[in-house]
Write an enzyme that holds these catalytic residues in place. Structure first.
Site, PDB file in Angstrom:
ATOM      1  N   SER A 266      31.119  36.945  41.913  1.00  0.00           N
ATOM      2  CA  SER A 266      30.173  36.847  43.021  1.00  0.00           C
ATOM      3  C   SER A 266      28.732  37.186  42.706  1.00  0.00           C
ATOM      4  CB  SER A 266      30.654  37.712  44.189  1.00  0.00           C
ATOM      5  OG  SER A 266      31.828  37.178  44.732  1.00  0.00           O
TER       6      SER A 266
ATOM      7  N   SER B 265      29.963  35.522  46.347  1.00  0.00           N
ATOM      8  CA  SER B 265      29.694  35.874  47.741  1.00  0.00           C
ATOM      9  C   SER B 265      28.328  36.539  47.925  1.00  0.00           C
ATOM     10  CB  SER B 265      30.790  36.819  48.263  1.00  0.00           C
ATOM     11  OG  SER B 265      30.815  38.017  47.503  1.00  0.00           O
TER      12      SER B 265
ATOM     13  N   LYS C  51      22.818  43.091  49.538  1.00  0.00           N
ATOM     14  CA  LYS C  51      23.928  42.352  50.138  1.00  0.00           C
ATOM     15  C   LYS C  51      24.518  43.163  51.283  1.00  0.00           C
ATOM     16  CE  LYS C  51      28.262  40.208  48.490  1.00  0.00           C
ATOM     17  NZ  LYS C  51      29.052  39.959  47.247  1.00  0.00           N
TER      18      LYS C  51
END
Length: 387
Positions: free
Chosen positions: A130, A106, A29
């Site tokens: 997330s 996210s 990420k």
């Protein structure tokens, strides 16, 4: 729909040969530092206004040292302030298990990359859901480890009292291999002796969603036959949710305040609105929320002594459609947070297990355990896959 990778980036770093993850590929990420590459954080101004890192984040280094090869940096909601996976600047990564629906955020790009088979595993972060939510929406294994267990050096923070590093995999065996490395603990050991079913969490989920994961729950009951139903949050799951939605945004504002006030960066409206509202949170609300957090921690300590796991829906429904109007999105986010708030409040480990679908879209069953009992959850996922 966009690629799961950050536009305009190309990253590939081979892992150390001979490690326990040799042969596996992973993505990270875009909150994790990779030396020599900008950490973008999902916002066009973050990378431009902050220095390029010179060292890998701890989690990236641990994966490389274990032999895994890094194949890219993945899209995230802006500075991780989102739960659906839609980024106004970088796009919405494909949810291959439910095209036309959000991947969850996210850690959207990381979940998308694994679900598409682009890589074997991927690093995400979980502050308010997330990793757990995209794991559910994309049909993956995903973990939010015990808060404070992993070294978060080189991971862009949001709300430090809730932030964790997590990861995804398509199958339980790969999930266990990665977990052993990042938890720095062998996965072997006893299975749980007792199961608690959170009836208020199942009651809050959409009826169809609760019914969809019941077959997985029934398999779990065969694995752990000593089970009982309990209320998870006597104060109300919505009370826990309100407390987390008070504490987390306030911490996020404190994290990004200097940058916002110094550089006046660009944000999507919903992200900017959230930061502005957080900045105006009264001190009395913060104090109330801190007391609720204390209650939540005590309740989960009581429900989850060593050897016990708790089962609940990961999310109240399957993945919603992309590009919904903001008023609809606000309601969806609020409902998701009700089943995720305990993670940031109490910090217990949680995994989302795939295997159920609702109208063709994946939906996950979550398991929680005592703080530090992360490996027991991974063992349970492995054992459950064979039933």
């Amino acid at each position: 729909m966009s690629s799961p990778f950050v536009p305009g980036t190309a990253v590939r770093l081979p892992g150390t040969p001979g490690g326990p993850l040799t042969g596996l590929t992973f993505a990270a990420k875009d909150l994790f530092d990779v030396a020599g590459h900008p950490t973008g954080g999902g916002n066009p101004d973050w990378a431009r206004q902050n220095p390029i890192p010179t060292r890998h984040a701890w989690a990236v280094q641990a994966m490389l040292d274990a032999g895994a090869t890094l194949v890219g940096k993945t899209i995230t909601d802006e500075v991780s302030l989102g739960i659906l996976g839609e980024n106004a600047f970088e796009g919405t990564p494909l949810n291959p298990a439910a095209p036309g629906h959000v991947p969850g955020g996210s850690s959207s790009g990381s979940a998308s990359a694994v679900a598409q088979g682009i890589c074997d595993t991927a690093l995400g972060t979980d502050t308010g859901g997330s990793v757990r939510v995209p794991a559910s929406f994309c049909g993956l294994y995903g973990i939010r480890p015990t808060h404070g267990r992993l070294d978060l050096t080189g991971m862009l923070p949001q709300a430090p009292s809730s932030d964790t590093t997590g990861w995804f995999a398509r199958d339980a065996a790969t999930f266990a291999r990665v977990s052993a490395v990042l938890l720095e603990e062998a996965i072997e050991g006893p299975l749980p002796a007792r199961l608690v079913i959170a009836i208020d969490a199942f009651g809050f989920a959409d009826l169809a969603a609760a019914e969809a994961i019941t077959p997985i729950l029934n398999r779990l009951k065969r694995l752990v036959p000593d089970w009982q139903e309990e209320v998870m949050a006597p104060q109300g799951l919505t009370t826990w949710s309100r407390a987390q939605r008070t504490l987390q945004p306030v911490e996020a504002w404190e994290t990004f305040r200097t940058w916002v006030e110094r550089d006046n960066p660009r944000f999507a409206f919903s992200v900017a609105r959230g930061l502005v509202m957080a900045a105006m949170t009264p001190e009395a609300d913060r104090g109330w929320a801190a007391l609720v957090r204390r209650e939540a921690r005590g309740r989960l300590r009581h429900l989850l002594p060593p050897g016990t796991i708790l089962a609940m829906p990961t999310a109240p429904f399957a993945a919603p459609k992309t590009a919904l109007p903001l008023p609809e999105i606000d309601g969806i986010r609020a409902a998701i947070n009700v089943l995720c708030a305990h993670g940031g409040l109490a910090g217990h480990p949680q995994i989302s297990i795939p295997g159920a679908t609702l109208d063709g879209r994946p939906i996950g069953l979550s398991l929680l355990a005592a703080r530090g009992a992360d490996a027991m959850l991974v063992r349970t996922a492995l054992a459950l896959e064979s039933i």
